[in-house]
Design a protein around this motif. Structure first.
Motif, PDB file in Angstrom:
ATOM      1  N   ARG A  92       3.783   7.902   5.981  1.00  0.00           N
ATOM      2  CA  ARG A  92       3.013   7.118   7.676  1.00  0.00           C
ATOM      3  C   ARG A  92       2.157   5.854   7.437  1.00  0.00           C
ATOM      4  NH1 ARG A  92      -2.044   6.337   8.745  1.00  0.00           N
ATOM      5  NH2 ARG A  92      -2.844   6.079   6.766  1.00  0.00           N
ATOM      6  N   ILE A  93       2.169   5.274   6.643  1.00  0.00           N
ATOM      7  CA  ILE A  93       1.835   4.215   6.097  1.00  0.00           C
ATOM      8  C   ILE A  93       2.986   3.102   6.652  1.00  0.00           C
ATOM      9  CG2 ILE A  93       1.176   2.323   4.931  1.00  0.00           C
ATOM     10  CD1 ILE A  93      -0.804   3.974   3.136  1.00  0.00           C
ATOM     11  N   TYR A 102       1.869   3.904  -3.067  1.00  0.00           N
ATOM     12  CA  TYR A 102       1.119   5.740  -2.686  1.00  0.00           C
ATOM     13  C   TYR A 102       2.349   6.183  -2.844  1.00  0.00           C
ATOM     14  CZ  TYR A 102      -3.365   6.460  -0.128  1.00  0.00           C
ATOM     15  OH  TYR A 102      -4.480   6.326  -0.156  1.00  0.00           O
ATOM     16  N   ARG A 126       1.633  15.321  -1.433  1.00  0.00           N
ATOM     17  CA  ARG A 126       0.217  14.640   0.063  1.00  0.00           C
ATOM     18  C   ARG A 126       1.200  12.764  -0.086  1.00  0.00           C
ATOM     19  NH1 ARG A 126      -2.567  18.120  -1.997  1.00  0.00           N
ATOM     20  NH2 ARG A 126      -2.909  17.234  -4.158  1.00  0.00           N
ATOM     21  N   ASN A 127       0.872  12.117  -1.451  1.00  0.00           N
ATOM     22  CA  ASN A 127       1.137  10.691  -1.725  1.00  0.00           C
ATOM     23  C   ASN A 127       2.328  10.188  -0.980  1.00  0.00           C
ATOM     24  OD1 ASN A 127      -1.561  10.585  -2.554  1.00  0.00           O
ATOM     25  ND2 ASN A 127      -0.410  10.890  -4.282  1.00  0.00           N
ATOM     26  N   GLN A 183       3.745  11.751   1.276  1.00  0.00           N
ATOM     27  CA  GLN A 183       3.747  12.273   2.536  1.00  0.00           C
ATOM     28  C   GLN A 183       2.871  10.474   3.768  1.00  0.00           C
ATOM     29  OE1 GLN A 183       2.497  15.933   3.322  1.00  0.00           O
ATOM     30  NE2 GLN A 183       4.097  17.060   3.618  1.00  0.00           N
ATOM     31  N   GLU A 184       1.895  10.345   2.410  1.00  0.00           N
ATOM     32  CA  GLU A 184       0.862   9.061   3.011  1.00  0.00           C
ATOM     33  C   GLU A 184       1.673   8.336   3.296  1.00  0.00           C
ATOM     34  OE1 GLU A 184      -2.660   7.632   4.281  1.00  0.00           O
ATOM     35  OE2 GLU A 184      -1.576   8.983   4.465  1.00  0.00           O
ATOM     36  N   LYS A 236       0.767  -1.186   0.148  1.00  0.00           N
ATOM     37  CA  LYS A 236      -0.211  -0.020   0.293  1.00  0.00           C
ATOM     38  C   LYS A 236       0.381   1.306   0.080  1.00  0.00           C
ATOM     39  CE  LYS A 236      -3.622   1.844   2.057  1.00  0.00           C
ATOM     40  NZ  LYS A 236      -5.178   2.088   3.756  1.00  0.00           N
ATOM     41  N   ALA A 237       1.834   0.940   1.114  1.00  0.00           N
ATOM     42  CA  ALA A 237       2.591   2.745   1.035  1.00  0.00           C
ATOM     43  C   ALA A 237       3.491   2.691   0.077  1.00  0.00           C
ATOM     44  CB  ALA A 237       3.487   1.602   1.969  1.00  0.00           C
TER      45      ALA A 237
END
Length: 94
Positions: free
Chosen positions: A88-89, A49, A81-82, A84-85, A45-46
């Motif tokens: 975060r993941i 992104y 944004r992507n 950073q997401e 998933k990371a």
């Protein structure tokens, strides 16, 4: 009065046409940070992104070359944004 209004409009237009150098730099930095983090349980998933961030940054660079600064700015912000997401993941799955 008209002269002042015209001058103000020209000034605003000049500001809007400024290349988004800071946004591009922020996006590159966010992508680099996300790439350097170790993967966790949800790495795929990371990675999605992160891949999306890299694609958005490439599109921002293309828009910069075409002097489409608004599009470049939007794509650079999307890339950040992507990224950073993705970071975060990765951090939440340590």
């Amino acid at each position: 009065m008209r002269f002042t209004l015209c001058l103000l409009l020209l000034l605003c237009a000049a500001c809007a046409m400024k290349p988004p150098a800071q946004e591009m730099s922020d996006a590159r930095s966010a992508i680099k940070t996300a790439q350097q983090l170790p993967g966790g349980d949800n790495t795929s998933k990371a990675d999605r992104y992160l891949q999306s961030a890299e694609q958005a940054l490439d599109q921002a660079a293309e828009a910069m070359r075409a002097e489409q600064y608004d599009r470049a700015r939007n794509k650079a912000l999307e890339a950040r944004r992507n990224a950073q997401e993705a970071a975060r993941i990765k951090q939440s799955n340590k």
